[in-house]
Design a protein around this motif. Structure first.
Motif: not given
Length: 506
Positions: A269, A499, A501
């Protein structure tokens, strides 16, 4: 008597209509009651004509600013110190005389006496000073003299910007100080610029700090001297930025997710947390256990649709594109869905985007029998203003803002051989719009539609380069469900549901 005033410098107030005049008296006619000034100034500005004549009826007030040299000597001999002289005021055409205090020192202010007069609170009229300065400078100043533009005399041109008069010694002191700073008594102004670099080179910063440190070590600082010592870097108290935690905490663990069957690829992340990929069999088992604990297919479809729509809204421009003042530029999104659970996720995403004033065109081929989740999502979508088509020819010919691909399925690979599938792939490749794939499958061969972004659910699969940039969304799987399938899980989402990656080098 009239000839005694010739050559005097006077100031004549002709009221608000005609204004103020200053000049040297050139003629006085008692019969016609007129007075003439040569080289006159009108409100501080030199007149274009060499001489101006005034009638007594136009004069409101007349002040004598400077007498001729002969008249001044006679006046000094005639009147002793602190006696009373007479000055003439013309009011409504009638000449009247009134007493005025005179003295040898302060009767007529000269240029050299201006500072002493200002210090006691008496100063001549600004316009008269400007005239006297112009007369004297024209005779005494050299040719290369340059007047300061911020001087007191140059500001007298603007008669409308009158400064209110104040009395008292304090104002006189301020006036004298202003004249010392902004006066026009400089004989010459240097033309050379100040050498800042040369002056700065004279200051040795390292030597000064070394001298300060030496003084502190010898007793000037520390506990004995009462001042704070600079000290060495190891002795100084640590400093922190505004975004750093000043409290001591445990070391950060970046590998918080451990899977029993690695998928062959790892991601990380933006915070540096490691997110390993999983195999499709483990992913299928994870969703089955979650459904057994109450996370039904309908709930999973709803969460996937919300997360995908939120990501799509961001890709479309967010608040810069979707606001009430920009209704003429509503974005258009085309959905390519298949008759399976992946297609139902796309239909759910299209319903949420339609509720946010996005123009939706949903492509879904006609099938005699479809899954129940697909039918339910399609019924909800039909309640919106979105458009549904079953033929690729009904899709728009012009480029759209975004294409969301939900054609592929993990298990039914035979769909790629269908004519409607190949037609949809050709349309997407020719439309030249960016593509977002929702939960794409892992395949060895290149996908028909090359995606720019791919959205994974829960934990990612080991996707290839054709998937584009990978994103991960939270579909609400509890932590104990991960533990039940053998995954040590700690949420990497933080404050977000979607989110990005980043692929880690193997």
């Amino acid at each position: 008597m009239s000839g005694d005033w010739l050559g005097s410098i006077v100031s004549i107030n002709c009221g608000d209509t005609l204004g103020m005049y200053q000049g040297r008296v050139s003629a006085v006619d008692q019969l016609s009651q007129t007075i003439s000034l040569t080289q006159p100034f009108h409100n501080g500005v030199k007149c274009l004509v060499p001489e101006v004549t005034f009638r007594a009826g136009d004069i409101v007030e007349l002040k004598i600013l400077e007498l001729p040299v002969d008249s001044r000597r006679q006046t000094n001999n005639q009147f002793p110190e602190n006696t009373t002289g007479m000055t003439t005021d013309y009011i409504n055409g009638t000449a009247k005389q009134r007493p005025v205090e005179t003295s040898n020192a302060q009767n007529i202010p000269h240029r050299s006496e201006t500072r002493s007069n200002d210090s006691v609170g008496t100063s001549p009229q600004p316009c008269s000073k400007s005239y006297v300065d112009k007369q004297s400078e024209g005779l005494n100043q050299p040719k290369n003299f340059r007047r300061r533009h911020n001087s007191w005399s140059s500001s007298c041109r603007y008669s409308n910007q009158a400064t209110p008069k104040k009395s008292g010694p304090k104002n006189g002191q301020l006036k004298a100080r202003d004249d010392e700073c902004f006066g026009d008594d400089l004989e010459e102004i240097p033309d050379t610029d100040f050498d800042f670099e040369g002056n700065l080179a004279l200051f040795d910063k390292a030597a000064v700090f070394e001298e300060i440190d030496t003084h502190e070590r010898k007793g000037g600082g520390g506990t004995g001297g009462g001042s704070k010592s600079r000290g060495t870097p190891s002795d100084r108290a640590p400093t922190y930025r505004h975004d750093e935690n000043i409290l001591e905490s445990e070391p950060i663990v970046y590998r918080r997710i451990i899977v029993p069957q690695p998928g062959g690829k790892e991601y990380c992340t933006d915070s540096g947390l490691v997110v390993p990929s999983i195999s499709y069999s483990l992913h299928k088992k994870l969703l089955s256990v979650a459904e057994k604990h109450g996370l039904s297919v309908e709930k999973r479809l709803e969460m996937a649709g919300i997360c995908a729509s939120q990501m799509a809204l961001t890709l479309l421009g967010g608040p810069n594109r979707l606001n009430p003042k920009n209704v003429h530029q509503r974005p258009t999104v085309a959905f390519l869905c298949g008759p399976h659970i992946k297609g139902a996720q796309g239909i759910s995403c299209g319903r949420h985007l339609a509720n946010h004033d996005v123009d939706i065109i949903l492509f879904l081929p006609n099938f005699v029998k479809m899954l129940e989740p697909v039918t339910n999502e399609l019924n909800l979508f039909c309640q919106t203003e979105g458009k549904q088509v079953s033929n690729v020819k009904d899709l728009p010919d012009c480029p759209v803002d975004l294409v969301i691909n939900c054609l592929d399925c993990h298990e039914n690979a035979f769909l790629r051989d269908q004519p409607w599938y190949r037609a949809a792939v050709d349309w997407a490749n020719q439309n030249r719009a960016p593509v977002l794939s929702i939960d794409p499958p892992v395949t060895d061969q290149e996908q028909g539609i090359r995606a720019k972004w791919s959205l994974e659910l829960g934990l990612p699969l080991a996707l290839g380069e054709q998937a584009g940039r990978v994103y991960l969304c939270d579909i609400g799987i509890p932590q104990k469900v991960f533990r039940e399938v053998g995954i040590s899980y700690h949420s990497p989402f933080g404050c977000k549901f979607v989110i990005p990656l980043h692929s880690m080098l193997e």
